[in-house]
Design a protein around this motif. Structure first.
Motif, mmCIF file in Angstrom:
data_model
loop_
_atom_site.group_PDB
_atom_site.id
_atom_site.type_symbol
_atom_site.label_atom_id
_atom_site.label_comp_id
_atom_site.label_asym_id
_atom_site.label_seq_id
_atom_site.Cartn_x
_atom_site.Cartn_y
_atom_site.Cartn_z
ATOM 1 N N ARG A 296 -31.029 18.638 -15.014
ATOM 2 C CA ARG A 296 -30.812 17.345 -14.342
ATOM 3 C C ARG A 296 -31.180 17.432 -12.863
ATOM 4 O O ARG A 296 -31.766 16.504 -12.291
ATOM 5 N N LEU A 297 -30.841 18.555 -12.225
ATOM 6 C CA LEU A 297 -31.190 18.739 -10.815
ATOM 7 C C LEU A 297 -32.709 18.757 -10.653
ATOM 8 O O LEU A 297 -33.256 18.108 -9.750
ATOM 9 N N ARG A 298 -33.401 19.487 -11.535
ATOM 10 C CA ARG A 298 -34.867 19.544 -11.454
ATOM 11 C C ARG A 298 -35.462 18.165 -11.687
ATOM 12 O O ARG A 298 -36.431 17.772 -11.012
ATOM 13 N N ALA A 299 -34.887 17.415 -12.615
ATOM 14 C CA ALA A 299 -35.396 16.075 -12.894
ATOM 15 C C ALA A 299 -35.242 15.166 -11.676
ATOM 16 O O ALA A 299 -36.134 14.366 -11.368
ATOM 17 N N ARG A 300 -34.122 15.285 -10.964
ATOM 18 C CA ARG A 300 -33.927 14.466 -9.759
ATOM 19 C C ARG A 300 -34.869 14.867 -8.645
ATOM 20 O O ARG A 300 -35.192 14.060 -7.768
ATOM 21 N N GLN A 301 -35.328 16.114 -8.660
ATOM 22 C CA GLN A 301 -36.333 16.536 -7.683
ATOM 23 C C GLN A 301 -37.688 15.919 -8.010
ATOM 24 O O GLN A 301 -38.492 15.644 -7.119
ATOM 25 N N LEU A 302 -37.936 15.703 -9.298
ATOM 26 C CA LEU A 302 -39.207 15.140 -9.731
ATOM 27 C C LEU A 302 -39.235 13.626 -9.595
ATOM 28 O O LEU A 302 -40.286 13.039 -9.327
ATOM 29 N N THR A 303 -38.101 12.985 -9.800
ATOM 30 C CA THR A 303 -38.030 11.528 -9.686
ATOM 31 C C THR A 303 -36.696 11.145 -9.067
ATOM 32 O O THR A 303 -35.641 11.590 -9.541
ATOM 33 N N PRO A 304 -36.680 10.337 -8.016
ATOM 34 C CA PRO A 304 -35.430 10.009 -7.327
ATOM 35 C C PRO A 304 -34.551 9.028 -8.092
ATOM 36 O O PRO A 304 -33.376 8.882 -7.774
ATOM 37 N N ASN A 305 -35.115 8.337 -9.084
ATOM 38 C CA ASN A 305 -34.350 7.362 -9.852
ATOM 39 C C ASN A 305 -33.447 8.079 -10.846
ATOM 40 O O ASN A 305 -33.918 8.834 -11.702
ATOM 41 N N MET B 133 -41.712 22.648 -19.492
ATOM 42 C CA MET B 133 -41.911 21.510 -20.384
ATOM 43 C C MET B 133 -41.585 20.204 -19.669
ATOM 44 O O MET B 133 -42.287 19.198 -19.794
ATOM 45 N N MET B 134 -40.509 20.212 -18.879
ATOM 46 C CA MET B 134 -40.130 19.014 -18.142
ATOM 47 C C MET B 134 -41.213 18.595 -17.152
ATOM 48 O O MET B 134 -41.573 17.410 -17.047
ATOM 49 N N VAL B 135 -41.758 19.562 -16.428
ATOM 50 C CA VAL B 135 -42.826 19.253 -15.472
ATOM 51 C C VAL B 135 -44.030 18.672 -16.192
ATOM 52 O O VAL B 135 -44.639 17.690 -15.735
ATOM 53 N N ALA B 136 -44.385 19.240 -17.349
ATOM 54 C CA ALA B 136 -45.523 18.740 -18.119
ATOM 55 C C ALA B 136 -45.285 17.306 -18.568
ATOM 56 O O ALA B 136 -46.183 16.455 -18.497
ATOM 57 N N ILE B 137 -44.078 17.006 -19.016
ATOM 58 C CA ILE B 137 -43.748 15.640 -19.453
ATOM 59 C C ILE B 137 -43.796 14.675 -18.281
ATOM 60 O O ILE B 137 -44.307 13.554 -18.389
ATOM 61 N N HIS B 138 -43.296 15.121 -17.128
ATOM 62 C CA HIS B 138 -43.326 14.274 -15.933
ATOM 63 C C HIS B 138 -44.771 13.977 -15.526
ATOM 64 O O HIS B 138 -45.092 12.849 -15.135
ATOM 65 N N LEU B 139 -45.643 14.960 -15.631
ATOM 66 C CA LEU B 139 -47.044 14.748 -15.265
ATOM 67 C C LEU B 139 -47.731 13.756 -16.205
ATOM 68 O O LEU B 139 -48.648 13.041 -15.815
ATOM 69 N N GLU B 140 -47.263 13.721 -17.450
ATOM 70 C CA GLU B 140 -47.806 12.750 -18.404
ATOM 71 C C GLU B 140 -47.422 11.335 -18.010
ATOM 72 O O GLU B 140 -48.157 10.385 -18.274
ATOM 73 N N SER B 141 -46.234 11.175 -17.404
ATOM 74 C CA SER B 141 -45.738 9.843 -17.020
ATOM 75 C C SER B 141 -45.024 9.948 -15.683
ATOM 76 O O SER B 141 -43.802 9.853 -15.610
ATOM 77 N N PRO B 142 -45.767 10.149 -14.594
ATOM 78 C CA PRO B 142 -45.142 10.423 -13.297
ATOM 79 C C PRO B 142 -44.401 9.238 -12.687
ATOM 80 O O PRO B 142 -43.653 9.410 -11.740
ATOM 81 N N TYR B 143 -44.595 8.036 -13.238
ATOM 82 C CA TYR B 143 -43.986 6.858 -12.654
ATOM 83 C C TYR B 143 -42.737 6.413 -13.411
ATOM 84 O O TYR B 143 -42.279 5.287 -13.287
ATOM 85 N N GLY B 144 -42.193 7.303 -14.207
ATOM 86 C CA GLY B 144 -40.923 6.998 -14.865
ATOM 87 C C GLY B 144 -41.092 6.556 -16.301
ATOM 88 O O GLY B 144 -41.997 7.005 -17.002
ATOM 89 N N LEU B 145 -40.230 5.626 -16.740
ATOM 90 C CA LEU B 145 -40.199 5.200 -18.127
ATOM 91 C C LEU B 145 -41.485 4.492 -18.507
ATOM 92 O O LEU B 145 -42.088 3.775 -17.730
ATOM 93 N N ASN B 146 -41.923 4.712 -19.769
ATOM 94 C CA ASN B 146 -43.114 4.009 -20.244
ATOM 95 C C ASN B 146 -42.852 3.491 -21.633
ATOM 96 O O ASN B 146 -41.832 3.700 -22.207
#
Length: 212
Positions: free
Chosen positions: A155-164, A199-212
């Motif tokens: 969760r901490l890493r996810a908040r670093q990747l996206t502030p929402n 894996m989380m970073v890879a998923i974030h790169l697939e959709s860097p702007y959040g929910l799709n």
């Protein structure tokens, strides 16, 4: 918009085979519908203790069970005993908030029938994830890190990747869902936390702007 985001954040149950035992027709129908919409395969619903036991006899690949405690006056505990023997996670989904359960079931998850669809789906996903314990490749029987213990770090890493905050939690859920599907391909020498973070970073790169 916020409601739509919450709906999208319901975990994908990845075709989990879920036994449902519930004697009220409309409640059973709702449970089955909620879980099927989330991707699950339903065994049942079984409205009686006898039918629930028959479902156990005919299905040896049940992965999670959602059980009403009282089925037309008969307690579900014989079914729960067999599921525990098989190491299948159980959720007591009951309107009897004050009903006593045997001591052997004190640690079993309980959810009130007042809970909504998202709560039930999330509970099923969490119980299944908890039961997996480590997401270690099959057949290796070697101690590994606990997925549950790693969730705060994810969760901490996810908040670093996206502030929402909502998008970050959704990113964690997507990571765990993909991990369940991909566990067989994980290299056993790679630490579990490193594998999940990559894996989380890879998923974030697939959709860097959040929910799709």
């Amino acid at each position: 918009m916020a409601k739509n985001i919450r709906q999208q954040m319901v975990p994908d149950l990845q075709h989990l085979r879920i036994l449902v035992a519930e004697d009220e027709f409309f409640v059973a129908n709702d449970i089955a519908l909620w879980l099927e919409r989330a991707g699950a395969t339903i065994i049942g619903p079984a409205p009686t203790l006898r039918e629930a036991m028959e479902s156990l006899s005919s299905a040896d690949d049940i992965q999670v069970a959602v059980l009403d405690i009282n089925l037309n006056g008969e307690l579900i505990f014989p079914v729960a005993d067999e599921l525990v023997r098989r190491s299948v996670p159980v959720i007591f989904y009951s309107g009897y908030d004050t009903m006593n359960v045997p001591e052997r079931f004190k640690s079993v998850a309980r959810l009130s029938k007042c809970a909504g669809s998202a709560d039930l789906v999330s509970a099923v996903f969490e119980e299944y994830l908890q039961n997996l314990s480590t997401l270690a490749p099959a057949g290796l029987g070697v101690p590994d890190q606990s997925v549950i213990d790693l969730i705060p770090g994810l969760r901490l890493r996810a908040r670093q990747l996206t502030p929402n905050a909502e998008a970050a939690d959704y990113l964690v859920e997507r990571t765990l869902e993909r991990a369940i599907v991909s566990v067989a391909s994980r290299c056993r020498s790679q630490p579990l936390d490193q594998w999940l973070h990559e894996m989380m970073v890879a998923i974030h790169l697939e959709s860097p702007y959040g929910l799709n």
